[in-house]
Design a protein around this motif. Structure first.
Motif, PDB file in Angstrom:
ATOM      1  N   GLY A  85      67.197 -55.010  23.073  1.00 39.66           N
ATOM      2  CA  GLY A  85      68.414 -55.701  23.463  1.00 39.66           C
ATOM      3  C   GLY A  85      69.420 -54.788  24.122  1.00 39.66           C
ATOM      4  N   GLY A  86      70.683 -55.225  24.035  1.00 41.92           N
ATOM      5  CA  GLY A  86      71.244 -56.148  23.097  1.00 41.92           C
ATOM      6  C   GLY A  86      71.021 -55.719  21.638  1.00 41.92           C
ATOM      7  N   THR A  87      71.247 -56.700  20.777  1.00 40.70           N
ATOM      8  CA  THR A  87      71.029 -56.503  19.355  1.00 40.70           C
ATOM      9  C   THR A  87      70.122 -57.624  18.861  1.00 40.70           C
ATOM     10  OG1 THR A  87      73.239 -55.536  19.134  1.00 40.70           O
ATOM     11  CG2 THR A  87      72.145 -56.199  17.113  1.00 40.70           C
ATOM     12  N   PRO A  88      68.800 -57.431  18.904  1.00 37.96           N
ATOM     13  CA  PRO A  88      67.885 -58.497  18.482  1.00 37.96           C
ATOM     14  C   PRO A  88      68.088 -58.955  17.050  1.00 37.96           C
ATOM     15  CG  PRO A  88      66.706 -56.836  19.739  1.00 37.96           C
ATOM     16  CD  PRO A  88      68.084 -56.289  19.486  1.00 37.96           C
ATOM     17  N   SER A  89      68.625 -58.078  16.186  1.00 41.29           N
ATOM     18  CA  SER A  89      68.810 -58.476  14.789  1.00 41.29           C
ATOM     19  C   SER A  89      69.942 -59.483  14.624  1.00 41.29           C
ATOM     20  CB  SER A  89      69.056 -57.246  13.904  1.00 41.29           C
ATOM     21  OG  SER A  89      70.110 -56.449  14.403  1.00 41.29           O
ATOM     22  N   LEU A  90      70.651 -59.833  15.709  1.00 39.22           N
ATOM     23  CA  LEU A  90      71.571 -60.972  15.645  1.00 39.22           C
ATOM     24  C   LEU A  90      70.804 -62.282  15.469  1.00 39.22           C
ATOM     25  CD1 LEU A  90      74.260 -60.286  18.413  1.00 39.22           C
ATOM     26  CD2 LEU A  90      74.505 -60.064  15.941  1.00 39.22           C
ATOM     27  N   PHE A  91      69.544 -62.290  15.913  1.00 38.84           N
ATOM     28  CA  PHE A  91      68.715 -63.479  15.742  1.00 38.84           C
ATOM     29  C   PHE A  91      68.252 -63.553  14.292  1.00 38.84           C
ATOM     30  CE2 PHE A  91      69.054 -63.709  20.144  1.00 38.84           C
ATOM     31  CZ  PHE A  91      68.340 -64.762  20.686  1.00 38.84           C
ATOM     32  N   SER A  92      68.124 -64.758  13.781  1.00 42.20           N
ATOM     33  CA  SER A  92      67.686 -64.946  12.406  1.00 42.20           C
ATOM     34  C   SER A  92      66.227 -64.539  12.246  1.00 42.20           C
ATOM     35  CB  SER A  92      67.857 -66.406  12.001  1.00 42.20           C
ATOM     36  OG  SER A  92      66.968 -67.238  12.743  1.00 42.20           O
ATOM     37  N   ALA A  93      65.848 -64.266  11.001  1.00 41.64           N
ATOM     38  CA  ALA A  93      64.450 -63.953  10.733  1.00 41.64           C
ATOM     39  C   ALA A  93      63.554 -65.122  11.108  1.00 41.64           C
ATOM     40  CB  ALA A  93      64.275 -63.594   9.257  1.00 41.64           C
ATOM     41  N   GLY A  94      64.035 -66.338  10.914  1.00 40.81           N
ATOM     42  CA  GLY A  94      63.259 -67.511  11.303  1.00 40.81           C
ATOM     43  C   GLY A  94      63.014 -67.567  12.797  1.00 40.81           C
ATOM     44  N   ALA A  95      64.031 -67.195  13.591  1.00 41.84           N
ATOM     45  CA  ALA A  95      63.872 -67.187  15.041  1.00 41.84           C
ATOM     46  C   ALA A  95      62.867 -66.122  15.471  1.00 41.84           C
ATOM     47  CB  ALA A  95      65.221 -66.953  15.718  1.00 41.84           C
ATOM     48  N   ILE A  96      62.909 -64.949  14.836  1.00 45.73           N
ATOM     49  CA  ILE A  96      61.957 -63.896  15.168  1.00 45.73           C
ATOM     50  C   ILE A  96      60.542 -64.331  14.794  1.00 45.73           C
ATOM     51  CG2 ILE A  96      61.275 -61.511  14.702  1.00 45.73           C
ATOM     52  CD1 ILE A  96      63.822 -61.842  16.427  1.00 45.73           C
ATOM     53  N   GLU A  97      60.386 -65.024  13.669  1.00 38.19           N
ATOM     54  CA  GLU A  97      59.065 -65.532  13.289  1.00 38.19           C
ATOM     55  C   GLU A  97      58.561 -66.544  14.309  1.00 38.19           C
ATOM     56  OE1 GLU A  97      56.759 -67.239   9.347  1.00 38.19           O
ATOM     57  OE2 GLU A  97      58.919 -67.582   9.549  1.00 38.19           O
ATOM     58  N   ARG A  98      59.439 -67.435  14.763  1.00 33.98           N
ATOM     59  CA  ARG A  98      59.039 -68.405  15.785  1.00 33.98           C
ATOM     60  C   ARG A  98      58.651 -67.707  17.081  1.00 33.98           C
ATOM     61  NH1 ARG A  98      64.316 -71.624  15.989  1.00 33.98           N
ATOM     62  NH2 ARG A  98      63.398 -72.481  17.905  1.00 33.98           N
ATOM     63  N   LEU A  99      59.409 -66.666  17.448  1.00 34.83           N
ATOM     64  CA  LEU A  99      59.097 -65.904  18.658  1.00 34.83           C
ATOM     65  C   LEU A  99      57.712 -65.276  18.558  1.00 34.83           C
ATOM     66  CD1 LEU A  99      59.789 -64.422  21.324  1.00 34.83           C
ATOM     67  CD2 LEU A  99      60.936 -62.676  19.933  1.00 34.83           C
ATOM     68  N   LEU A 100      57.420 -64.612  17.440  1.00 34.69           N
ATOM     69  CA  LEU A 100      56.134 -63.939  17.294  1.00 34.69           C
ATOM     70  C   LEU A 100      54.989 -64.943  17.205  1.00 34.69           C
ATOM     71  CD1 LEU A 100      57.112 -61.013  14.894  1.00 34.69           C
ATOM     72  CD2 LEU A 100      56.721 -60.940  17.364  1.00 34.69           C
ATOM     73  N   THR A 101      55.218 -66.087  16.589  1.00 35.04           N
ATOM     74  CA  THR A 101      54.187 -67.125  16.558  1.00 35.04           C
ATOM     75  C   THR A 101      53.908 -67.637  17.961  1.00 35.04           C
ATOM     76  OG1 THR A 101      54.798 -67.788  14.315  1.00 35.04           O
ATOM     77  CG2 THR A 101      53.596 -69.401  15.637  1.00 35.04           C
ATOM     78  N   MET A 102      54.976 -67.834  18.721  1.00 38.57           N
ATOM     79  CA  MET A 102      54.816 -68.283  20.104  1.00 38.57           C
ATOM     80  C   MET A 102      53.990 -67.278  20.903  1.00 38.57           C
ATOM     81  SD  MET A 102      56.327 -67.518  23.347  1.00 38.57           S
ATOM     82  CE  MET A 102      58.060 -67.089  23.098  1.00 38.57           C
ATOM     83  N   ILE A 103      54.244 -66.000  20.707  1.00 38.56           N
ATOM     84  CA  ILE A 103      53.511 -64.966  21.428  1.00 38.56           C
ATOM     85  C   ILE A 103      52.046 -64.942  20.991  1.00 38.56           C
ATOM     86  CG2 ILE A 103      53.288 -62.469  21.727  1.00 38.56           C
ATOM     87  CD1 ILE A 103      56.381 -62.333  21.526  1.00 38.56           C
ATOM     88  N   ARG A 104      51.817 -64.945  19.686  1.00 41.07           N
ATOM     89  CA  ARG A 104      50.442 -64.839  19.170  1.00 41.07           C
ATOM     90  C   ARG A 104      49.564 -65.997  19.618  1.00 41.07           C
ATOM     91  NH1 ARG A 104      53.137 -63.202  14.219  1.00 41.07           N
ATOM     92  NH2 ARG A 104      52.721 -60.991  13.786  1.00 41.07           N
ATOM     93  N   THR A 105      50.147 -67.172  19.796  1.00 43.49           N
ATOM     94  CA  THR A 105      49.352 -68.336  20.171  1.00 43.49           C
ATOM     95  C   THR A 105      49.106 -68.412  21.681  1.00 43.49           C
ATOM     96  OG1 THR A 105      51.371 -69.685  20.203  1.00 43.49           O
ATOM     97  CG2 THR A 105      50.059 -69.702  18.180  1.00 43.49           C
ATOM     98  N   ARG A 106      49.651 -67.463  22.445  1.00 44.97           N
ATOM     99  CA  ARG A 106      49.499 -67.523  23.899  1.00 44.97           C
ATOM    100  C   ARG A 106      48.875 -66.278  24.519  1.00 44.97           C
ATOM    101  NH1 ARG A 106      53.275 -70.780  22.223  1.00 44.97           N
ATOM    102  NH2 ARG A 106      53.608 -72.759  23.318  1.00 44.97           N
ATOM    103  N   ILE A 107      48.870 -65.173  23.813  1.00 42.57           N
ATOM    104  CA  ILE A 107      48.267 -63.968  24.367  1.00 42.57           C
ATOM    105  C   ILE A 107      47.272 -63.394  23.377  1.00 42.57           C
ATOM    106  CG2 ILE A 107      50.325 -63.401  25.727  1.00 42.57           C
ATOM    107  CD1 ILE A 107      50.958 -61.237  23.674  1.00 42.57           C
TER     108      ILE A 107
END
Length: 419
Positions: A85-107
């Motif tokens: 970032g920026g400061t990625p830790s401004l995002f909630s842990a739930g948002a980071i989990e959704r981000l990583l799930t989105m990545i894992r299911t596409r690459i």
């Protein structure tokens, strides 16, 4: 739906012969901070619109960006992910989990992929550390910068020294490995004050730290209203102190600014320094991708609002569909979130490669230049000879490595390889 044609027209001087793509990383940029630091020239934006940034919209834009980019990396495995970032830790842990799930299911993500997230030591962010680990983050990078309240105020940080120390303790318990960023040559800083910062890192058992000299970057608040900084001699003494203390504490300096215990090096950053590939998504993110005949650099729109609007507009998304690995320059006009895209001229590759590789204390095998640039080592021969004659390179013909003198005068060494 308009399909972007492939086959960027060949330009004389662009062609390279990369026989196989290098390792691939993914960089994700989350651009918001609580407050813009006066020394920062990164693409970061103050968030003043409420308790948290617009997580849903931004994650939707990142998903669209990644899906648009997939044809550029078909069949390749991603070895590391860095959420910066920026400061990625401004995002909630739930948002980071959704981000990583989105990545894992596409690459295709390597089973042992390193997943790093940048975090600040602020109270509410520290409370999220365990959630980030549960979401799949394997490595935290903490922007402590100093453990002195006076120094933190002087450089405009929003956390306290006590919060920074607490972040180290929690990171050590929540993550298998983590990094701490430390700055030196701060306004009014003495050698004794820096020694205290280093002592805190050592006593906390930090396995990796990165140390950066404070510099006045153009366009920053500090550039407009410069603080009084330690002189060059004191800054050099501070650098020497960091190197000596790190070695005594059992950390090896493996790059100009990076020190790590055995097995704790940052694989994502090593990929940059070894001239690997990386796909960059998010507002202002940069990427470098290698194809059979060229190396391509891209960057995204810097403004987060414009970036989201461009990607979430259905008309734009349909117009920008890619059917293969590389769009033409004309067709890129239909991709409003890609700000720049160009093939790196072959004449520029020696400097780009050496700018990175010479930062590594152990250098790189000489054969890596041809593997990563698609050019014969002979393309470097004249400049290698000049650097050797000045004593700036190690004489081992099998490696490209700065000598002790070259590490001391690294800018002079890198300048030799300019086109």
């Amino acid at each position: 739906m308009q399909t972007i044609p492939l086959g960027l027209p060949r330009r004389r001087g662009d062609e390279v012969g990369v026989s196989a793509p290098p390792p691939l990383a993914l960089y994700v940029h989350l651009p918001w901070c609580l407050r813009k630091c006066p020394y920062c020239d990164f693409n970061s934006h103050e968030w003043g619109g409420g308790a948290a940034p617009p997580e849903d919209d931004y994650l939707a834009a990142l998903q669209a960006d990644l899906e648009w980019s997939l044809p550029l990396i078909w069949g390749r495995s991603v070895q590391t992910i860095f959420i910066g970032g920026g400061t990625p830790s401004l995002f909630s842990a739930g948002a980071i989990e959704r981000l990583l799930t989105m990545i894992r299911t596409r690459i295709r993500l390597a089973p042992d992929a390193e997943i790093t997230l940048e975090a600040n030591p602020g109270t509410f962010e520290v409370e999220r550390f365990r959630g980030f680990a549960a979401a799949g983050v394997t490595r935290l990078s903490i922007g402590a910068q100093s453990f002195s309240d006076a120094a933190l105020v002087a450089i405009g940080r929003v956390h306290s020294a006590q919060q920074a120390r607490a972040a180290l303790d929690l990171a050590a318990r929540a993550f298998g490995t983590f990094n701490v960023d430390l700055m030196y040559a701060l306004p009014g800083q003495t050698l004794a004050a820096l020694r205290d910062d280093l002592r805190i890192l050592t006593e906390a058992g930090v396995p990796h730290w990165s140390c950066y000299q404070l510099t006045l970057e153009p366009g920053t608040a500090f550039a407009k209203r410069p603080p009084v900084l330690p002189d060059e001699d004191l800054a050099a003494d501070m650098q020497a102190m960091i190197e000596a203390h790190s070695a005594t504490a059992g950390l090896q300096q493996y790059e100009v600014s990076a020190y790590a215990r055995p097995g704790q090096r940052c694989r994502h950053n090593l990929n940059y320094w070894q001239f690997g590939d990386y796909l960059g998504i998010g507002a202002g993110a940069h990427g470098k991708l290698s194809f059979s005949g060229r190396i391509v650099r891209q960057s995204r729109l810097r403004n987060p609002k414009r970036y989201m609007e461009a990607l979430l507009d259905p008309a734009h998304a349909a117009a920008a569909h890619i059917a293969g690995e590389e769009p033409s320059r004309q067709a890129l006009q239909a991709v409003p979130w890609v700000e720049h895209c160009h093939s790196v001229p072959a004449a520029d590759l020696p400097f780009e490669f050496m700018l990175n590789a010479l930062r590594l204390a152990d250098g790189v095998p000489a054969s890596l230049f041809e593997e990563r640039c698609g050019l014969p080592l002979a393309a470097l021969s004249g400049r290698l000879a000049r650097a050797l004659a000045r004593g700036l390179l190690d004489p081992d013909p099998g490696r490209i490595q700065a000598s002790p003198l070259g590490r001391r005068f690294l800018n002079d060494l890198q300048e030799i390889f300019l086109a």
